[in-house]
Design a protein around this motif. Structure first.
Motif, short mmCIF file in Angstrom:
data_model
loop_
_atom_site.label_atom_id
_atom_site.label_comp_id
_atom_site.label_asym_id
_atom_site.label_seq_id
_atom_site.Cartn_x
_atom_site.Cartn_y
_atom_site.Cartn_z
N LYS A 1 0.89 13.45 -4.48
CA LYS A 1 1.57 14.15 -5.59
C LYS A 1 0.97 15.52 -5.86
O LYS A 1 1.68 16.46 -6.23
CB LYS A 1 1.51 13.28 -6.85
CG LYS A 1 2.48 12.11 -6.82
CD LYS A 1 2.49 11.36 -8.14
CE LYS A 1 3.52 10.24 -8.13
NZ LYS A 1 3.53 9.50 -9.42
N TYR A 2 -0.32 15.64 -5.71
CA TYR A 2 -0.98 16.92 -6.02
C TYR A 2 -1.49 17.62 -4.76
O TYR A 2 -2.24 18.59 -4.85
CB TYR A 2 -2.15 16.66 -6.98
CG TYR A 2 -1.72 15.94 -8.23
CD1 TYR A 2 -1.01 16.61 -9.23
CD2 TYR A 2 -1.99 14.59 -8.40
CE1 TYR A 2 -0.60 15.94 -10.37
CE2 TYR A 2 -1.58 13.91 -9.53
CZ TYR A 2 -0.88 14.60 -10.53
OH TYR A 2 -0.47 13.93 -11.66
N GLN B 1 0.81 -1.21 0.00
CA GLN B 1 0.00 0.00 0.00
C GLN B 1 0.84 1.27 0.00
O GLN B 1 0.33 2.37 -0.17
CB GLN B 1 -0.92 0.03 1.22
CG GLN B 1 -1.99 -1.05 1.23
CD GLN B 1 -2.87 -0.97 2.47
OE1 GLN B 1 -2.38 -0.70 3.56
NE2 GLN B 1 -4.16 -1.21 2.30
N VAL B 2 2.16 1.11 0.18
CA VAL B 2 3.04 2.26 0.31
C VAL B 2 2.99 3.16 -0.92
O VAL B 2 2.84 4.38 -0.82
CB VAL B 2 4.49 1.80 0.59
CG1 VAL B 2 5.47 2.95 0.37
CG2 VAL B 2 4.60 1.29 2.02
N GLN B 3 3.14 2.59 -2.11
CA GLN B 3 3.19 3.40 -3.32
C GLN B 3 1.86 4.10 -3.58
O GLN B 3 1.83 5.23 -4.09
CB GLN B 3 3.57 2.53 -4.52
CG GLN B 3 4.02 3.34 -5.73
CD GLN B 3 5.17 4.28 -5.42
OE1 GLN B 3 6.18 3.88 -4.84
NE2 GLN B 3 5.02 5.55 -5.79
N ILE B 4 0.77 3.44 -3.20
CA ILE B 4 -0.55 4.07 -3.35
C ILE B 4 -0.62 5.33 -2.48
O ILE B 4 -1.09 6.39 -2.93
CB ILE B 4 -1.66 3.09 -2.95
CG1 ILE B 4 -1.63 1.85 -3.85
CG2 ILE B 4 -3.03 3.75 -3.03
CD1 ILE B 4 -2.59 0.75 -3.42
N ARG C 1 3.14 16.17 2.36
CA ARG C 1 3.96 15.43 1.40
C ARG C 1 4.28 14.07 2.00
O ARG C 1 4.63 13.95 3.18
CB ARG C 1 5.24 16.18 1.07
CG ARG C 1 6.17 15.41 0.14
CD ARG C 1 7.36 16.23 -0.29
NE ARG C 1 8.32 15.45 -1.04
CZ ARG C 1 8.18 15.09 -2.31
NH1 ARG C 1 7.10 15.47 -2.97
NH2 ARG C 1 9.11 14.39 -2.92
N ILE C 2 4.18 13.02 1.17
CA ILE C 2 4.48 11.65 1.61
C ILE C 2 5.59 11.08 0.74
O ILE C 2 5.56 11.20 -0.48
CB ILE C 2 3.23 10.75 1.51
CG1 ILE C 2 2.08 11.32 2.35
CG2 ILE C 2 3.55 9.34 1.96
CD1 ILE C 2 0.77 10.56 2.18
N GLN C 3 6.59 10.46 1.38
CA GLN C 3 7.65 9.78 0.64
C GLN C 3 7.99 8.47 1.36
O GLN C 3 7.69 8.30 2.55
CB GLN C 3 8.90 10.65 0.52
CG GLN C 3 9.52 11.06 1.84
CD GLN C 3 10.74 11.94 1.66
OE1 GLN C 3 11.45 11.86 0.65
NE2 GLN C 3 11.00 12.82 2.63
N THR C 4 8.59 7.54 0.64
CA THR C 4 8.95 6.27 1.25
C THR C 4 10.10 6.48 2.23
O THR C 4 10.84 7.47 2.14
CB THR C 4 9.39 5.25 0.20
OG1 THR C 4 10.60 5.72 -0.44
CG2 THR C 4 8.30 5.05 -0.85
#
Length: 463
Positions: free
Chosen positions: A324-325, A315-318, A330-333
């Motif tokens: 992104k918008y 689910q991380v990439q989701i 802001r979310i990053q791995t």
């Protein structure tokens, strides 16, 4: 018998004898009570690496209260402070003998959640804590060759499944019950024992005492797995060696201990996200943001960032794509976060190194130009008169300054080449300076070759 400041010196030999006779030592410094600044909990988070946790504990801030006082009051406070520092120094020097005796014995030293105890002990009685974690590990194992943390022991198999609460007080109670067999303790004459029925928690001596009881109960339990079973397990038994030199890391979600004898665990953390957001956000806002992703764990970093652990790595990439918008967050791995942090660290280190190289280069060029000027000045003077060139004044006279101005444009190309090569050769010159000096002494025991010209420039032995 209680040994305190007033009777410490007169009973020091008894302490030495007890150290010699002991099978192991249980310690508790209650050092957590001496810090004025933020608590350890406030400074740390659940996804600290061992290096980050060490740095945070080492640099734990202290608050200073400033007040305005008159001159007489200031002097009085300074005198009181000096007297107190001297008294503490005398006590520290005295008690350091006990610490050194324990260290020199090489015997097992036991504590409960003991990382801070070890750090403070090393810092107070041996030397300041090193900046690097690996150096700290090496130093600690030199001072205390064998350490055992009962909190880690209780959190590990085969104890993990039968001990629900590893806090010291609760652990001591649990280890009195089945399947454990608590030790029977008899105190020597003149040394009254603590009574566990009337708890004296957070008194260093009592906490150390029940830490020792916890260790004995768990060590003896390990003996029940032998065939035939062993009722009493020694502090020197190989059964407890797997727990040596691993210190419990408090509130780190996936790294249970700091390994003093090798590399630390490196979990993947591919299910962890790094989130930045407005200062006004609360924990409830983060739960709302990730409500579609099921169960999550939040570990705050500061007022505007936190780690969020998802239950499912896929689910991380989701989650990353959803930001992104987004304008407010802001979310990053976790991997991206660590990579950028490493890049920033490398850039900062390179900038520091380049700055020093630039400063050093300017200094070397200045020295070489000074050498060329002096060399030109020497040749100019040698055409008209014979003179001995001595050491130059740091502040040249007006005549010298005028001369340097006039001849600065007359320096030959050869001398300029000498200037450039000088800057390059100085680095090698540093390495060879002592070797050359030894060669000179071998050639001329009296200190110099007969008739050799005076030197205008000499590489110093130390920089």
């Amino acid at each position: 018998m209680e040994i305190i400041r007033s009777n410490f010196k007169s009973n020091l030999q008894k302490v030495y004898q007890a150290i010699e006779e002991a099978d192991f030592f249980a310690i508790d410094g209650e050092f957590s009570g001496i810090s004025d600044g933020p608590s350890v909990t406030a400074l740390t988070n659940g996804f600290d690496t061992p290096e980050e946790r060490y740095q945070k504990l080492k640099k734990k801030e202290r608050y200073i209260v400033i007040s305005k006082v008159d001159e007489e009051e200031r002097k009085r406070r300074e005198q009181q402070k000096h007297a107190k520092e001297q008294e503490e120094l005398n006590d520290a020097v005295g008690f350091s003998r006990v610490i050194h005796a324990i260290a020199n014995s090489g015997k097992l030293v036991i504590g409960h959640n003991m990382l801070l105890d070890v750090m403070h002990t090393v810092h107070q009685f041996y030397c300041p804590l090193p900046a690097d974690l690996n150096e700290f590990k090496e130093m600690t194992t030199c001072v205390f060759p064998r350490l055992l943390d009962t909190k880690l022991m209780a959190s590990t198999q085969p104890f993990k499944d039968i001990i629900n609460n590893t806090s010291l007080a609760e652990l001591e109670k649990r280890l009195k019950e089945t399947p454990f067999n608590p030790p029977k303790v008899e105190s020597a004459e003149g040394f009254p024992s603590y009574d566990t029925a009337t708890e004296q928690l957070h008194e260093a001596g009592y906490d150390a005492y029940i830490t020792g009881l916890c260790f004995l109960s768990m060590a003896n339990y390990l003996g029940s797995f032998l065939s035939p079973p062993k009722i009493h397990v020694s502090a020197r038994s190989k059964l407890i060696e797997p727990f040596f030199n691993k210190l419990f890391l408090m509130r780190v979600m996936d790294i249970p201990y700091l390994n003093l004898e090798g590399p630390d665990l490196q979990p993947k953390r591919d299910h962890v996200l790094h989130v930045t957001f407005p200062k006004e956000w609360k924990t409830s806002d983060l739960y709302q943001l990730f409500s579609a992703f099921g169960n999550i764990q939040i570990s705050w970093i500061d007022d505007t960032s936190a780690f969020v652990s998802l239950s499912q790595p896929e689910q991380v990439q989701i989650a990353v794509n959803t930001s992104k918008y987004a304008e407010s967050y802001r979310i990053q791995t976790y991997a991206d976060y660590v990579g950028k942090k490493h890049e920033e660290k490398q850039i900062k280190r390179k900038w520091t190194e380049d700055s020093w190289k630039e400063v050093e280069g300017k200094r070397l060029n200045t020295q070489c130009i000074s050498y060329a000027l002096q060399n030109h000045y020497h040749h100019a003077n040698s055409l008209t008169s014979t003179s001995t060139v001595g050491k130059r004044n740091l502040s040249p006279s007006p005549a010298e300054a005028d001369l340097e101005t006039r001849i600065s444009g007359e320096i030959s190309d050869t001398e300029l080449e000498q200037t450039e090569s000088c800057a390059e050769s100085l680095s090698e010159g540093r390495k060879k300076a002592k070797k050359l000096k030894r060669m000179k002494k071998e050639l001329s025991p009296a200190g110099g070759l007969p008739g050799s010209p005076a030197k205008l420039f000499e590489v110093p032995d130390t920089w």
